[in-house]
Design a protein around this motif. Structure first.
Motif: not given
Length: 748
Positions: A413, A415, A496-498, A515-517, A521, A527, A577
């Motif tokens: 992923p 970011l 790209g993350i929350e 979180t990621y998607e 995490v 990443f 995000n």
């Protein structure tokens, strides 16, 4: 022998002698600079020597703001030059010195390095101005290295004064890469005195400019270098030693970068001209409570010192009272001060020197690169997601998407991290010019991509979360949420993350709901993060020994320009995000914003922010959820060793915010393979799909039949939701001798 300025000191002749010595002399004579005077000073006489000082000019010569394309009366070396001329007329014995970071910063410096590069032998515009002002000596700071060693060599060659740094060495020969110090002969009221100047730069240049410097040079610690060379300078005849140290004053955990406090303890240093921190010393309140620092007189552990802000807004002065007794010069008194140069008229001769380059800059920055569909600004970027950082992140992710990487990184992923450099940045909808992009991204950073795991990512986020003070929800008075002295350029927004930032928690414990998607995490996740050379090199202490998998010579600013040009019109939409975790408080949580923020606030409004007064705003969350419950895993020993095709008796307790077991509604347990949901268990479910109460308050169980689910050996995530919120997760490892890896944790 020569007089000081005000006594017709011929700097050009001395500079010529120094250059000749650099070429022809032995190692020791290079450092000594010129021969000792033959006459002796008068015993018992007292004298006054005044050091006039600048630092962190950052190529701001003209009183012009290239970021907004407007005249600006608040800075510029041309203004400082006028003040220098006045003080030279006022004092009999003066020297003019600089503590580094001269050639990089404004677009005047950028255009000569990147847009219309200087030809070999051509003199840098800032150096032209400094030559004309008659500088005696200058230090090489960290930003001098931003454009590479060849460029810096050309800059040094064009200076009619020595440019020195003692703690940078050639990686092959292990000799000093630049002149470390000079000892100059001067006259004070007719008496000869040998004055030594030694330069220092932060050793972190090896991190910040690794791409330019690795395998070419290396840097040693400032204090250790001083302990090596200062006695040598004394032996070579220096009566007085002045450190031109591009370093600040710190007694905390950044004393390698900001080493002046401990540098002052090196025996033999008589005065320090400082920089790097862009502060004013004496004067700035940050120095009020440091033991050994006199913020009125301007001494550090008794050693006279000065730092004159930045950009030519101020001029430093150290007044040294000297006596000559028993064959030695001694400093018996001092006074330091910082003069305000902002109200001085620009010196016309300096303006004329750089006017041609200045006009070239204006033509360049007015070049349009595309359009913006809506206004962007950074007014509230330290408290909420922001369109300025969003644009930078969009451009950096665009770059990463089109850049081939090694096969081992292709599936990771990606970011992106970007910080708001100037909280007053504001770009209107419509045409966007190079000047606007420079305003958005003011530094000459180059783009780099690092690989991090989940643990490193959390550490990065926790560091940027130091932007906030820890607040107490029970306090009824206003609480300012922004930490004192935390620079905006260290407050990354990571796209790209929350994640949420809980500002009720202490430093190091603030990142929640990461979180990621949509998936939590975990420490072992990997990443790629697009960032810049400063952050990848450890700047701001967000990363340690980062794994840099891609280094580009292209500046981040150039990436933004290329992105806008390709898109033609850019629509910047916030992803929101990240946010400050809402919290109920007895009093208001407030912060200060730029004075221009009010017009934007009145016209558009800002979510979760209300205006209080003047430039003060408060957090005003629309809805504040009650504290979330938590989960405790019960009897994990019963399934620590999980064989394939076994049934896992997954048992847990739900706890209320007070930590007491309590029955809950709408409990959902999910088994996940990466992002894919393998199984979902609910309280409404029946049989194998049920979340069942086991008869005790708040205790539940789910039977996870790995055979029925077709689970093969591997790692699976179990997530527990209550009322739609993911409250808890853990991972289960199925293998021949399966076990639970025990890394479960509550999401908030």
């Amino acid at each position: 022998m020569s007089n000081l300025y005000g006594k017709s000191f011929n700097r050009k002749l001395i500079s010529t002698i120094l250059i000749s010595l650099l070429i022809l002399s032995s190692f020791s004579l290079v450092f000594a600079g010129v021969e000792q005077a033959t006459s002796e000073p008068v015993e018992g006489a007292t004298h006054e020597l005044v050091l006039l000082t600048t630092n962190d000019i950052h190529a701001y010569v003209m009183p012009y703001d290239y970021l907004t394309d407007t005249d600006d009366a608040s800075f510029g070396l041309a203004r400082t030059a006028t003040l220098v001329e006045k003080l030279r007329a006022e004092y009999d014995n003066t020297l003019l010195v600089d503590a580094g970071d001269t050639i990089q910063g404004s677009m005047l410096g950028e255009i000569e390095a990147e847009v219309h590069p200087l030809e070999p032998g051509e003199v840098h515009a800032v150096i032209k101005a400094m030559n004309a002002m008659g500088y005696d000596v200058g230090a090489i700071g960290n930003h001098e290295f931003n454009f590479g060693l060849d460029f810096l060599d050309n800059v040094v060659a064009g200076a009619e004064f020595p440019m020195i740094v003692a703690n940078v060495y050639d990686a092959q020969t292990h000799e000093n890469r630049f002149t470390p110090y000079v000892i100059q002969e001067h006259e004070i009221d007719g008496d000869p005195v040998s004055i030594g100047f030694i330069g220092f730069a932060p050793p972190q240049i090896m991190l910040w400019d690794r791409l330019h410097l690795e395998d070419e040079v290396y840097a040693e610690e400032i204090v250790e270098t001083a302990e090596k060379f200062v006695p040598q300078m004394k032996e070579e005849g220096a009566d007085l030693i002045v450190a031109l140290a591009h370093t600040g004053i710190d007694i905390g955990d950044r004393t390698s970068e900001n080493a002046a406090y401990y540098l002052s303890l090196v025996d033999g240093i008589d005065a320090m001209v400082l920089g790097h921190s862009h502060a004013r010393f004496p004067g700035d309140s940050r120095y009020d409570d440091i033991e050994g620092v006199d913020n009125e007189k301007g001494t550090v552990n008794g050693v006279p010192a000065v730092m004159a802000g930045s950009w030519g807004r101020h001029l430093g002065e150290i007044k040294l009272d000297l006596s000559y007794d028993d064959g030695e010069w001694e400093v018996f008194g001092s006074a330091s001060k910082v003069h305000d140069a902002r109200n001085e008229a620009p010196k016309q001769s300096i303006v004329d020197l750089v006017e041609e380059r200045h006009n070239l800059v204006l033509d360049y920055i007015r070049t349009p690169v595309g359009k913006l569909s809506s206004e962007i600004n950074a007014f509230f970027a330290k408290v909420a997601d922001n369109k300025v950082t969003q644009l930078v992140n969009q451009a950096q992710l665009w770059y990463a998407e089109k850049t081939p990487l090694e096969a081992e990184y292709e599936d990771l992923p990606v970011l992106s991290a970007a910080a708001p450099f100037r909280l007053q940045t504001q770009v209107d909808a419509g045409d966007i010019t190079i000047s606007d992009v420079v305003d958005i991204y003011i530094y000459s950073n180059t783009l780099q991509i690092v690989k991090v795991d989940g643990e490193e990512l959390v550490g990065w986020l926790e560091k940027l979360a130091e932007n906030f003070k820890q607040i107490d929800p029970t306090v009824t008075e206003e609480q300012n949420i922004l930490a004192d002295g935390f620079p905006a350029f260290n407050f990354d927004h990571i796209e790209g993350i929350e994640y949420n930032i809980d500002i009720t928690k202490p430093v190091g414990e603030r990142i929640v709901n990461l979180t990621y998607e949509g998936q939590p995490v975990t420490d072992d996740m990997e990443f790629l993060v697009v960032t810049n050379n400063y952050r990848a090199g450890g700047g701001g202490d967000h990363l340690t020994d980062a794994n840099i998998i891609h280094s580009s010579l292209q500046q981040n600013r150039e990436v933004i320009i290329d992105y806008i040009r390709e898109e033609e019109e850019v629509d910047v939409e916030l992803t929101n995000n990240w946010s400050i975790l809402p919290v109920e408080t007895a009093g208001d949580l407030v912060f200060e914003a730029h004075e221009n923020a009010k017009d934007y606030y009145d016209a558009v409004g800002v979510k979760n922010v209300s205006h209080v007064r003047d430039n003060t705003y408060k957090l005003d969350f629309e809805t504040v959820p009650s504290e979330l419950p938590s989960v405790e895993l019960l009897r994990p020993d019963r399934y620590e060793s999980v064989q394939p095709n076994a049934t896992i008796p997954f048992r847990f307790a739900t706890l209320n915010p007070e930590g007491e077991a309590e029955d809950m509604e709408n409990i959902v347990v999910k088994v996940l393979d990466g992002e894919e949901e393998i199984a979902v268990y609910t309280q409404e479910g029946r049989g194998a799909s049920a979340v069942r109460s086991v008869g005790k308050e708040g205790e539940y169980m789910v039977n996870i039949n790995t055979r029925a689910l077709g689970l093969s050996p591997g790692v699976y995530t179990i997530a527990i939701e209550i009322e739609g919120e993911t409250i808890y997760y853990t991972t289960i490892t199925l293998e021949a001798q399966g076990r639970n890896n025990g890394n479960g944790r509550n999401a908030a």
